[in-house]
Design a protein around this motif. Structure first.
Motif, short mmCIF file in Angstrom:
data_model
loop_
_atom_site.label_atom_id
_atom_site.label_comp_id
_atom_site.label_asym_id
_atom_site.label_seq_id
_atom_site.Cartn_x
_atom_site.Cartn_y
_atom_site.Cartn_z
N ILE A 1 90.22 76.90 35.54
CA ILE A 1 90.47 76.21 35.82
C ILE A 1 91.63 75.25 35.54
O ILE A 1 92.11 74.48 36.18
CB ILE A 1 89.54 75.23 34.78
CG1 ILE A 1 87.87 75.83 34.61
CG2 ILE A 1 89.49 73.62 34.19
CD1 ILE A 1 87.37 74.87 35.76
N GLY A 2 92.31 75.48 34.36
CA GLY A 2 93.80 75.50 34.17
C GLY A 2 94.91 75.09 35.68
O GLY A 2 95.78 74.41 35.94
N LYS A 3 94.42 76.43 35.80
CA LYS A 3 95.08 77.53 37.06
C LYS A 3 94.84 76.31 38.30
O LYS A 3 95.89 76.25 38.76
CB LYS A 3 95.69 78.88 37.08
CG LYS A 3 96.18 79.26 36.22
CD LYS A 3 96.21 80.73 36.17
CE LYS A 3 97.31 82.03 35.68
NZ LYS A 3 98.71 81.56 36.08
N ALA A 4 93.78 76.55 38.59
CA ALA A 4 92.75 75.86 39.92
C ALA A 4 94.26 74.47 39.59
O ALA A 4 93.81 73.91 40.98
CB ALA A 4 92.04 76.15 40.25
N SER A 5 93.45 73.35 39.16
CA SER A 5 93.80 72.00 39.15
C SER A 5 95.48 72.46 39.12
O SER A 5 95.51 70.85 39.93
CB SER A 5 93.27 71.72 37.43
OG SER A 5 92.22 71.99 37.47
N ALA A 6 96.02 72.85 38.32
CA ALA A 6 98.12 72.79 38.96
C ALA A 6 97.18 72.97 39.93
O ALA A 6 98.49 72.78 40.75
CB ALA A 6 98.06 73.72 37.93
N PHE A 7 97.79 74.36 40.41
CA PHE A 7 97.41 74.46 42.22
C PHE A 7 97.15 73.06 42.90
O PHE A 7 97.37 72.84 44.15
CB PHE A 7 97.38 76.29 42.42
CG PHE A 7 97.40 76.33 41.83
CD1 PHE A 7 98.69 76.66 41.80
CD2 PHE A 7 97.23 78.37 41.75
CE1 PHE A 7 99.71 77.94 41.43
CE2 PHE A 7 97.31 78.96 40.67
CZ PHE A 7 99.23 79.17 40.90
N VAL A 8 95.71 73.11 43.17
CA VAL A 8 95.46 71.93 43.79
C VAL A 8 95.46 70.89 43.16
O VAL A 8 95.92 69.75 44.73
CB VAL A 8 93.76 71.55 42.89
CG1 VAL A 8 92.99 70.73 44.23
CG2 VAL A 8 93.48 73.04 43.76
N GLY A 9 95.95 69.97 42.28
CA GLY A 9 96.61 69.22 42.37
C GLY A 9 98.22 68.71 42.84
O GLY A 9 98.75 68.28 43.22
N ALA A 10 98.71 70.14 42.57
CA ALA A 10 100.16 70.08 43.46
C ALA A 10 99.65 70.08 45.00
O ALA A 10 100.81 69.34 45.43
CB ALA A 10 100.98 71.74 43.17
N LEU A 11 99.36 70.39 45.70
CA LEU A 11 98.91 70.62 46.50
C LEU A 11 98.62 69.39 46.93
O LEU A 11 99.33 68.40 48.16
CB LEU A 11 97.81 71.49 47.10
CG LEU A 11 97.04 71.35 49.15
CD1 LEU A 11 98.51 72.23 49.99
CD2 LEU A 11 96.32 72.50 48.93
N CYS A 12 97.74 68.46 46.59
CA CYS A 12 97.17 66.91 46.63
C CYS A 12 97.78 65.88 46.61
O CYS A 12 98.45 65.19 47.49
CB CYS A 12 96.26 66.87 45.93
SG CYS A 12 94.30 67.72 46.29
N THR A 13 98.93 66.17 45.58
CA THR A 13 100.59 65.51 44.94
C THR A 13 101.20 65.41 46.29
O THR A 13 101.54 64.22 46.47
CB THR A 13 101.04 65.65 44.25
OG1 THR A 13 100.84 65.78 43.21
CG2 THR A 13 102.67 65.10 44.00
N GLY A 14 101.19 66.89 46.87
CA GLY A 14 101.97 66.64 48.13
C GLY A 14 101.35 65.45 49.57
O GLY A 14 101.58 65.19 49.91
N VAL A 15 100.43 66.30 49.39
CA VAL A 15 99.70 65.86 50.64
C VAL A 15 99.24 64.52 50.72
O VAL A 15 99.91 63.64 51.23
CB VAL A 15 98.13 65.95 51.30
CG1 VAL A 15 96.80 65.07 51.59
CG2 VAL A 15 97.98 67.15 51.43
N TYR A 16 99.11 63.14 49.98
CA TYR A 16 99.38 61.93 48.77
C TYR A 16 100.84 61.52 49.40
O TYR A 16 101.09 60.69 49.62
CB TYR A 16 98.61 61.62 47.23
CG TYR A 16 96.92 61.73 47.54
CD1 TYR A 16 96.53 61.37 49.04
CD2 TYR A 16 96.91 62.51 46.92
CE1 TYR A 16 95.13 61.42 48.56
CE2 TYR A 16 95.40 62.16 46.73
CZ TYR A 16 94.57 62.22 47.55
OH TYR A 16 93.50 62.57 47.38
#
Length: 170
Positions: free
Chosen positions: A101-116
């Motif tokens: 959960i921690g790793k997936a959240s970091a990856f998805v959060g990084a992608l969404c940070t970039g998209v936003y």
């Protein structure tokens, strides 16, 4: 075998133990965020060039991301207290679940940070009018909250590390 290092391996760097997971690379997270920014910019430009209206970030999105960040921070704190401070044994399946959960959240959060961020940058040129200004503010706020999700995910991942046993000497 002698005590020297193997060719190609830096001194002091041990190979990961079997069954261990390496910490998430900060470089990889930055690369994912940059890729996300390119996707966000390209998506807005493609939609607008086709005559459409680019999607806007809603308050509900911000609330959902903030709630996710709060849950992850709470899980990271709880896990840290159990494993690092009180040194309680945690079921292996639960520890692996929390780590994932921690790793997936970091990856998805990084992608969404970039998209936003890409969304915010695409509307930045027309920021003088109120519509694009609101889009820049909301997308920027979503990017900041996404960074909180990345941070909480990394903290959860770190909390899952098995503490060094002071009684055990190699």
């Amino acid at each position: 075998m002698s005590g020297g290092t193997e060719p190609g391996r830096a001194p002091g760097k041990e190979p990961p133990r079997p069954g261990s997971v390496r910490p998430t690379s900060r470089r990889l997270l930055i690369a994912i965020a940059v890729l996300g920014a390119a996707v966000g910019l390209t998506m807005v430009k493609a939609i607008e060039s086709g005559g459409g209206v680019a999607p806007a970030v809603s308050w509900l999105t911000l609330i959902a991301w903030a709630f996710l960040a709060a849950l992850l921070f709470a899980a990271a704190r709880n896990t840290h207290q159990r494993i690092q401070v009180r040194r309680e044994r945690v079921e292996p399946s639960r520890a692996v679940f929390l780590l994932l959960i921690g790793k997936a959240s970091a990856f998805v959060g990084a992608l969404c940070t970039g998209v936003y961020t890409g969304f915010a940058l695409s509307f930045l040129e027309a920021v003088s009018s109120s519509g694009p200004r609101n889009r820049v503010i909301m997308a920027g706020a979503a990017a900041v909250v996404s960074v909180l999700v990345v941070t909480a995910g990394l903290l959860l991942e770190r909390a899952c590390r098995i503490p060094e046993d002071p009684d055990e000497t190699p």
